[in-house]
Design an enzyme around this catalytic site. Structure first.
Site, PDB file in Angstrom:
ATOM      1  N   LYS A  57       0.857  -1.192   0.000  1.00 13.99           N
ATOM      2  CA  LYS A  57       0.000   0.000   0.000  1.00 13.99           C
ATOM      3  C   LYS A  57       0.884   1.229   0.000  1.00 13.99           C
ATOM      4  CE  LYS A  57      -2.137   1.631   3.893  1.00 13.99           C
ATOM      5  NZ  LYS A  57      -1.550   2.987   3.964  1.00 13.99           N
ATOM      6  N   GLU A  69       0.688   5.812  -0.123  1.00 12.46           N
ATOM      7  CA  GLU A  69      -0.189   6.965   0.072  1.00 12.46           C
ATOM      8  C   GLU A  69      -0.085   7.949  -1.082  1.00 12.46           C
ATOM      9  OE1 GLU A  69       0.617   8.834   3.843  1.00 12.46           O
ATOM     10  OE2 GLU A  69       0.434   6.938   4.945  1.00 12.46           O
ATOM     11  N   GLU A  79      -9.224   7.378   3.877  1.00 11.48           N
ATOM     12  CA  GLU A  79      -9.091   7.661   5.321  1.00 11.48           C
ATOM     13  C   GLU A  79      -9.678   9.025   5.670  1.00 11.48           C
ATOM     14  OE1 GLU A  79      -5.198   7.055   7.038  1.00 11.48           O
ATOM     15  OE2 GLU A  79      -5.816   7.908   8.965  1.00 11.48           O
TER      16      GLU A  79
HETATM   17  O1  KIV Z   1      -0.314   2.669   8.730  1.00 11.96           O
HETATM   18  C1  KIV Z   1      -1.510   2.419   8.830  1.00 11.96           C
HETATM   19  O2  KIV Z   1      -1.974   1.687   9.706  1.00 11.96           O
HETATM   20  C2  KIV Z   1      -2.392   3.054   7.869  1.00 11.96           C
HETATM   21  C3  KIV Z   1      -3.774   3.343   8.354  1.00 11.96           C
HETATM   22  C4  KIV Z   1      -3.740   4.542   9.235  1.00 11.96           C
HETATM   23  C5  KIV Z   1      -4.693   3.569   7.236  1.00 11.96           C
HETATM   24  O3  KIV Z   1      -1.984   3.395   6.810  1.00 11.96           O
END
Ligand code: KIV
Length: 306
Positions: free
Chosen positions: A137, A139, A206
């Site tokens: 994942k 951002e 989020e």
């Molecule tokens: O690092 C994490 O747990 C996340 C969440 C805040 C979405 O990216």
């Protein structure tokens, strides 16, 4: 929309004690597309260590995120920026060992992908090669579309993450809810579309209002997960330390506490301190025994040696 057969290998699910509790298929991207299509909600939780991952797998979570939130909830940093790739790899390895049959996503930490597409591919590759994750994942919306495309073209799966993006919280003015004006909501929607077009298999929203989460969920073909994005998303994520009531430095509005373990743990520690100090612990049942007759022999030997 991708389609496919959801009948992946049947793996054995283990109980906490190590016994077999049943068979479950490890989910893959096709499982998640089908769940979206059928309106079945996807359950998603963070995990940072072996025992938590194991309990999450036994409970039957669909996805686990080794989030860089571990910077705050495990390491005690003020934010996620200090978290390194090496830390993320070690924790992802532990989670993989604890949940071998669950879809695990490694969270790309700050400056592991922002600088170039090559850097993004290398970091995503480390997560896969060294920790055996199923996806990564990262951002950002339009501004990381090239990185998402690069990782996907290298054969890996990417989940996007938009709205409140903690790694760029300075630019957002802190850990604040996003998309609370009509214009800002339109910007978030443009980011969501860009993430899907770049090839992400799913996206995380989020801290945005439910009406914006609803439009994105209905607009995109890929599964839309939400953490503080309302009830309409295809699935929900919570940070495990928040929902168990372990991390108490601050609690975002979207956190529902399903347990208050911090209080219980402190009580257990206090009981232990009291019992050690008073000599109550350890009771006989917690002590090892000598073989029959050996205690007497031992006393005899001791008396002869003195
Ligand atoms: O690092 C994490 O747990 C996340 C969440 C805040 C979405 O990216």
């Amino acid at each position: 929309m991708l389609t496919g057969d959801d009948t992946v290998c049947q793996n054995v699910r283990m109980s906490i004690q190590g016994g077999i509790v049943g068979k479950m298929a490890k989910k893959n991207i096709f499982s998640f597309y089908q769940m979206k299509e059928k309106g079945e909600k996807i359950t998603y939780l963070t995990a940072y260590d072996f025992p938590t991952a194991r309990m999450a797998e036994v409970a039957g979570l669909d996805m686990l995120l080794v989030g860089d939130s571990l910077g705050m909830v495990v390491y005690g940093y003020e934010g996620t920026l200090p978290v390194t790739m090496d830390q993320m790899i070690v924790h992802s390895q532990a989670v993989r060992r604890g949940a071998p049959n669950t879809f695990v996503i490694g969270d790309m930490p700050f400056l592991s992908y922002q600088q170039s597409v090559t850097e993004a591919i290398e970091s995503a590759g480390r997560f896969h090669k060294e920790a055996g994750v199923d996806a990564v994942k990262l951002e950002g919306g339009r501004r990381v579309a090239a990185q998402i495309r690069g990782i996907v073209e290298s054969g890996m799966l990417v989940m996007g993450h938009i709205g409140l993006t903690p790694q760029s919280s300075a630019q957002l003015g802190g850990f604040k809810a996003q998309a609370n004006t009509a214009e800002a909501a339109m910007e978030i929607i443009a980011d969501a579309r860009a993430v899907e077009e770049a090839g992400a298999f799913a996206i995380l929203l989020e801290a945005i209002p439910p009406e914006v989460g609803k439009v994105i969920t209905e607009t995109l073909k890929i599964p839309v997960l939400g953490i503080g994005a309302g009830p309409h998303c295809d699935g929900q994520l919570l940070i495990v330390s928040d929902m168990l009531g372990i991390f108490e430095a601050f609690t975002p509005k979207f956190v529902k506490k399903y347990a208050s373990l911090a209080g219980e743990i402190v009580t257990a520690f206090q009981e232990y301190i009291n019992e050690v100090r008073s000599g109550k612990f350890p009771e006989e049942q917690y002590c090892y025994k000598m073989k029959a007759g050996e205690a007497e022999k031992f006393r005899e030997l001791l008396s002869k040696s003195s």
